[in-house]
Motif scaffolding. Structure first.
Motif, PDB file in Angstrom:
ATOM      1  N   THR A 617      35.076 105.542  13.657  1.00 14.15           N
ATOM      2  CA  THR A 617      33.820 105.088  14.336  1.00 14.15           C
ATOM      3  C   THR A 617      32.955 104.517  13.275  1.00 14.15           C
ATOM      4  O   THR A 617      32.265 103.308  13.753  1.00 14.15           O
ATOM      5  N   ASP A 618      32.905 104.760  12.043  1.00  6.23           N
ATOM      6  CA  ASP A 618      32.005 104.125  10.953  1.00  6.23           C
ATOM      7  C   ASP A 618      32.526 102.740  10.951  1.00  6.23           C
ATOM      8  O   ASP A 618      31.858 101.665  10.625  1.00  6.23           O
ATOM      9  N   LEU A 619      33.740 102.715  10.725  1.00  5.26           N
ATOM     10  CA  LEU A 619      34.579 101.444  10.339  1.00  5.26           C
ATOM     11  C   LEU A 619      34.244 100.449  11.704  1.00  5.26           C
ATOM     12  O   LEU A 619      33.792  99.423  11.636  1.00  5.26           O
ATOM     13  N   ALA A 620      34.300 100.959  12.990  1.00  2.00           N
ATOM     14  CA  ALA A 620      34.042 100.043  14.098  1.00  2.00           C
ATOM     15  C   ALA A 620      32.629  99.505  14.000  1.00  2.00           C
ATOM     16  O   ALA A 620      32.197  98.429  14.264  1.00  2.00           O
ATOM     17  N   LEU A 621      31.679 100.452  13.679  1.00  2.00           N
ATOM     18  CA  LEU A 621      30.386 100.020  13.617  1.00  2.00           C
ATOM     19  C   LEU A 621      29.991  98.826  12.796  1.00  2.00           C
ATOM     20  O   LEU A 621      29.430  98.078  13.016  1.00  2.00           O
ATOM     21  N   ILE A 622      30.647  99.026  11.531  1.00  2.00           N
ATOM     22  CA  ILE A 622      30.458  98.121  10.381  1.00  2.00           C
ATOM     23  C   ILE A 622      30.961  96.808  10.760  1.00  2.00           C
ATOM     24  O   ILE A 622      30.408  95.804  10.768  1.00  2.00           O
ATOM     25  N   LEU A 623      32.194  96.893  11.572  1.00  2.00           N
ATOM     26  CA  LEU A 623      32.842  95.720  12.212  1.00  2.00           C
ATOM     27  C   LEU A 623      32.018  94.824  13.335  1.00  2.00           C
ATOM     28  O   LEU A 623      31.943  93.698  13.258  1.00  2.00           O
ATOM     29  N   ALA A 624      31.385  95.813  13.837  1.00  2.00           N
ATOM     30  CA  ALA A 624      30.832  95.178  15.043  1.00  2.00           C
ATOM     31  C   ALA A 624      29.283  94.510  14.434  1.00  2.00           C
ATOM     32  O   ALA A 624      29.115  93.483  15.314  1.00  2.00           O
ATOM     33  N   ALA A 625      28.981  94.961  13.376  1.00  2.00           N
ATOM     34  CA  ALA A 625      27.704  94.291  12.798  1.00  2.00           C
ATOM     35  C   ALA A 625      28.278  93.264  11.813  1.00  2.00           C
ATOM     36  O   ALA A 625      27.514  92.149  12.108  1.00  2.00           O
ATOM     37  N   GLU A 626      29.282  93.191  11.334  1.00  2.00           N
ATOM     38  CA  GLU A 626      29.658  91.814  10.517  1.00  2.00           C
ATOM     39  C   GLU A 626      30.396  90.853  11.186  1.00  2.00           C
ATOM     40  O   GLU A 626      30.269  89.633  10.870  1.00  2.00           O
ATOM     41  N   ARG A 627      31.412  91.382  12.057  1.00  2.00           N
ATOM     42  CA  ARG A 627      32.230  90.399  12.765  1.00  2.00           C
ATOM     43  C   ARG A 627      32.211  90.873  14.179  1.00  2.00           C
ATOM     44  O   ARG A 627      32.998  91.544  14.754  1.00  2.00           O
ATOM     45  N   PRO A 628      31.083  90.511  14.981  1.00  2.00           N
ATOM     46  CA  PRO A 628      31.138  91.137  16.256  1.00  2.00           C
ATOM     47  C   PRO A 628      32.347  90.418  17.232  1.00  2.00           C
ATOM     48  O   PRO A 628      32.384  91.117  18.373  1.00  2.00           O
ATOM     49  N   GLY A 629      32.926  89.453  16.812  1.00  2.33           N
ATOM     50  CA  GLY A 629      33.935  88.771  17.650  1.00  2.33           C
ATOM     51  C   GLY A 629      35.325  89.390  17.602  1.00  2.33           C
ATOM     52  O   GLY A 629      36.259  89.092  18.237  1.00  2.33           O
ATOM     53  N   LEU A 630      35.495  90.476  16.651  1.00  3.58           N
ATOM     54  CA  LEU A 630      36.725  91.211  16.119  1.00  3.58           C
ATOM     55  C   LEU A 630      36.953  92.169  17.291  1.00  3.58           C
ATOM     56  O   LEU A 630      36.098  93.256  17.330  1.00  3.58           O
ATOM     57  N   PRO A 631      38.008  92.297  18.085  1.00  3.44           N
ATOM     58  CA  PRO A 631      38.308  93.505  18.834  1.00  3.44           C
ATOM     59  C   PRO A 631      38.748  94.670  18.000  1.00  3.44           C
ATOM     60  O   PRO A 631      39.350  94.511  17.015  1.00  3.44           O
ATOM     61  N   VAL A 632      38.304  95.834  18.425  1.00  4.90           N
ATOM     62  CA  VAL A 632      38.459  97.178  17.697  1.00  4.90           C
ATOM     63  C   VAL A 632      38.783  98.038  18.834  1.00  4.90           C
ATOM     64  O   VAL A 632      38.263  98.328  19.763  1.00  4.90           O
ATOM     65  N   LEU A 633      40.147  98.895  18.584  1.00  5.83           N
ATOM     66  CA  LEU A 633      40.485  99.962  19.471  1.00  5.83           C
ATOM     67  C   LEU A 633      40.550 101.335  18.631  1.00  5.83           C
ATOM     68  O   LEU A 633      41.144 101.242  17.393  1.00  5.83           O
ATOM     69  N   ILE A 634      39.886 101.931  19.243  1.00 10.21           N
ATOM     70  CA  ILE A 634      39.508 103.315  18.479  1.00 10.21           C
ATOM     71  C   ILE A 634      40.817 104.506  19.088  1.00 10.21           C
ATOM     72  O   ILE A 634      41.017 104.425  20.482  1.00 10.21           O
ATOM     73  N   VAL A 635      41.403 104.750  18.305  1.00  8.04           N
ATOM     74  CA  VAL A 635      42.624 105.831  18.585  1.00  8.04           C
ATOM     75  C   VAL A 635      42.280 107.277  18.184  1.00  8.04           C
ATOM     76  O   VAL A 635      42.011 107.401  17.097  1.00  8.04           O
ATOM     77  N   SER A 636      42.055 108.280  19.246  1.00 11.12           N
ATOM     78  CA  SER A 636      41.685 109.576  18.933  1.00 11.12           C
ATOM     79  C   SER A 636      42.410 110.642  19.775  1.00 11.12           C
ATOM     80  O   SER A 636      42.654 110.239  20.839  1.00 11.12           O
ATOM     81  N   GLY A 637      42.612 111.833  19.123  1.00 13.08           N
ATOM     82  CA  GLY A 637      42.977 112.995  20.004  1.00 13.08           C
ATOM     83  C   GLY A 637      41.795 113.998  20.133  1.00 13.08           C
ATOM     84  O   GLY A 637      42.168 115.248  20.565  1.00 13.08           O
ATOM     85  N   TYR A 638      40.511 113.639  19.808  1.00 16.37           N
ATOM     86  CA  TYR A 638      39.285 114.434  19.504  1.00 16.37           C
ATOM     87  C   TYR A 638      38.370 113.711  20.361  1.00 16.37           C
ATOM     88  O   TYR A 638      38.472 112.550  20.733  1.00 16.37           O
ATOM     89  N   ALA A 639      37.330 114.696  20.915  1.00 16.15           N
ATOM     90  CA  ALA A 639      36.028 114.012  21.588  1.00 16.15           C
ATOM     91  C   ALA A 639      34.863 113.778  20.882  1.00 16.15           C
ATOM     92  O   ALA A 639      34.009 113.384  21.456  1.00 16.15           O
TER      93      ALA A 639
END
Length: 675
Positions: A617-639
């Motif tokens: 989640t933290d990585l996705a937020l950092i990338l959304a701020a620094e590279r908003p055009g880069l697609p990110v997919l989160i994989v999780s078995g948790y809520a």
């Protein structure tokens, strides 16, 4: 005392001499009298006064003989005295009255004057004679008595919740009130004047059952000459029943009568308080037992809640670990199955292993649902449409002996839920209903809009809900079974026929969505399981067609940065992506991923959520701020994806290659916000 002059000589002189002698004797008598004597002429001027009158008036004789009666009379008394004087002179009627004289020092003396007219021999009046008695002390005493009586009456009339009375009873049984304070009306509803006029009222309002005790107390007080103090009920004029405390003492009155001096006090509130206290004492033991039972139930409920919470934490953690274990197993088996490696026997073994892995995946999902830690993507759900799409599946699962019915309110608001998880919940409830009807029956799926108030449904906050119910006509549950129905791993189906997680999963899903699961069942009368789902005013988005992955490997379509701290999961996922034609760059932590971004410039990032240090989640937020055009997919078995934007794509573990390919395809065709 001066003598009036009388003209005449000879016989007349002798008569006048005799008259003067009598007047001298009268004057001597008057001077020695204890009463004051004063003679005034028709104008009111003093013509004769004795010493006592001078003493009463506080003036000398010489001074009084120069004054008129009006000049020493108090000004406030003149309006009443002058008409009496004039009337007495005109018709000769004597009169008596009381008035005040004002002394030279300003003090006032009260006098009683008996006035008579004096006339000449011809009958013509020429003055009046006033016999004066000083009544100042009596008037002062009377004023003191009046003040004392007024004070006593004020105290008696203002007695709160009671009245003061004085009653006279005679030998023949007659009763007559001599005094009743104004508090009588507040106490009884009858005016003091009414009871003074009819003494029987005060006895008629006493409750008949209490009258003998009052009469006996009165008789005993007369016999012993002592006070009595009794309590009795009476009915007010408005019909209200109240209690009074009667305190009275007898004394002998004139003519063989008895005078009763007493008070009556309203003690209704006191009696009611005493009655409540008695009831309280009588029911105390019962209430203590009830409270102890309630406390025991509360403690048991707390223990159950703590047990469920601990079990939820345990199963949630175990389920998460199982997802990590199942991901490479399912992924690898799926690849082997898709590539059709080996012969028929090997493919049959792979197929069997894959089916077992799928069953394990469903079991893990149920565990996560029970623990309220399954990843959810809630949104507006059209329940009638969802149920219509499941009817055929439910019917085929239930068998021909079960009759399926649907009842949906129209219009029905959208429910906020995860449609995939909701379908699984409905299927679980339908399977439970089927198993409860071994001889066949009716299974009814219904939905209605409900407004819930505080305390109406346990565990639900007030608000608008959609109630989705699955009802059967099966064997039902007794109270003991119903109490444990949602416990994890509790089942009545026998060994090998159920995991005991179906209802637990539905219960956990409802709670995770902000709703609740309620069960209504009786042995032999069937069961109704109702899912209460919160209402949303949002409308479902138009369903986008999901891109099916190509079945054959394609040329390299881009570079994907894969981040996962679990080597087996990372390796299995990398194999799936490579098989789909992507170049894969692997990183085992979020920090390593950030270091590789500038170096490898990937077209997409796929990252695990729970990792040591920097989470997905933290990585996705950092990338959304620094590279908003880069697609990110989160994989999780948790809520627990706190802080993650709702529109950020995610994939639930474990997954097959087709699931991964579909998510990657969706990401590739999403519009680039940077243009």
């Amino acid at each position: 005392m001066s003598q009036p002059e009388v003209e005449g000589d000879g016989a007349e002189g002798t008569a006048e001499a005799a008259l003067r002698e009598r007047e001298g004797q009268l004057s001597a008598f008057i001077d020695q009298a204890t009463a004051g004597f004063a003679q005034v002429d028709l104008s009111g001027r003093f013509t004769l006064v004795n010493d006592r009158f001078c003493e009463i008036a506080g003036r000398t004789r010489e001074e009084l003989l120069t004054l008129r009666m009006q000049e020493i009379t108090h000004p406030d008394d003149l309006p009443a005295n002058v008409p009496k004087f004039e009337r007495a002179v005109s018709d000769g009627t004597p009169y008596s009255h009381e008035k005040r004289y004002v002394r030279p020092d300003g003090s006032v003396v009260w006098v009683n004057n008996s006035v008579s007219v004096i006339r000449r021999q011809s009958g013509e009046p020429y003055g009046v004679l006033a016999v004066t008695i000083d009544v100042t002390e009596r008037r002062i005493a009377e004023a003191a008595v009046h003040e004392s009586e007024a004070r006593l009456r004020a105290l008696a009339d203002n007695l709160p919740g009671g009245m003061v009375y004085q009653l006279c009873t005679g030998p023949g049984g007659e009763r007559r009130f001599l005094f009743i304070s104004q508090g009588c009306e507040k106490l009884t509803g009858y005016s003091a004047e009414a009871i003074m006029a009819d003494a029987s009222i005060s006895y008629a309002i006493v409750v008949p059952e209490d009258y003998p005790a009052l009469a006996a107390a009165s008789a005993e007080a007369i016999r012993t000459g002592t006070q009595f103090d009794v309590q009795c009920r009476f009915r007010r004029a408005d019909g209200e029943l109240r209690w009074a405390r009667v305190i009275s003492a007898p004394r002998e009155g004139p003519g063989g009568t008895t005078i009763w001096d007493g008070i009556q006090i309203d003690v209704t509130d006191q009696k009611r308080a005493e009655e409540m206290l008695r009831d309280l004492n009588e029911t105390l033991e019962h209430r203590v037992a009830e409270r102890a039972e309630e406390l025991a139930l509360a403690q048991e409920a707390l223990r159950q809640a703590q047990k469920m919470e601990a079990m939820g934490q345990l199963t949630g953690g175990v389920a998460h670990d199982f997802n990590n274990l199942l991901t490479p197993i399912i992924g690898s088996l799926d690849l082997l199955h898709r590539k059709a490696l080996g012969g028929e026997r090997e493919q049959r073994l792979v197929e069997g292993a894959l089916q077992s892995a799928e069953r394990a995946r469903i079991l893990v999902q149920r565990l996560l649902a029970f623990a309220r830690r399954q990843p959810l993507q809630p949104g507006p759900v059209d329940l009638p449409g969802l149920v219509r799409g499941m009817v055929e599946l439910v019917a085929s699962t239930s068998g021909p002996q079960i009759r399926i019915e649907t009842r949906m309110d129209s219009p029905l608001p959208y429910a906020r839920a995860d449609s995939n998880q909701l379908e699984m919940a409905i299927l679980n409830l339908a399977v439970n209903a089927r198993d409860a009807m071994p001889g066949g029956g009716a299974l009814t799926i219904s939905a209605s809009a409900e407004a819930v108030t505080a305390g109406q449904v346990a565990g639900l906050a007030p608000g608008r809900y959609v109630r989705l119910a699955v009802a059967d006509t099966g064997i039902g549950m007794d109270e003991a079974t119903l109490a444990r129905a949602v416990e994890p791993f509790f089942s009545t189906k026998g060994v090998g026929r159920g995991t005991g997680l179906g209802l637990s999963m539905v219960h956990g899903l409802a709670a995770q969505l902000g709703g609740a699961l309620t069960l209504d069942s009786r042995a032999g009368e069937g069961t109704t399981a109702a899912l209460w789902l919160p209402v949303t005013d949002a409308a479902p988005a138009a369903a986008a067609g999901r891109r099916e992955p190509e079945s054959s490997p394609r040329p390299i379509a881009g570079t994907i940065l894969l981040v996962d701290d679990e080597p087996l999961v990372r390796a299995s996922t990398a194999d799936m992506l490579t098989d789909l034609g992507y170049e894969v760059v692997e990183a085992d932590s979020g920090h390593d991923a950030l270091a590789l971004i500038d170096l490898r410039r990937p077209d997409m990032v796929i990252t695990d959520h729970l990792m040591p240090g920097l989470s997905g989640t933290d990585l996705a937020l950092i990338l959304a701020a620094e590279r908003p055009g880069l697609p990110v997919l989160i994989v999780s078995g948790y809520a627990e994806l706190d802080g993650l934007p709702a529109d950020l794509p995610r994939l639930t573990k474990p997954f097959r290659q087709s699931d991964l390919a579909a998510c990657v395809a969706d990401l590739r065709h999403r519009p680039n916000p940077e243009g």
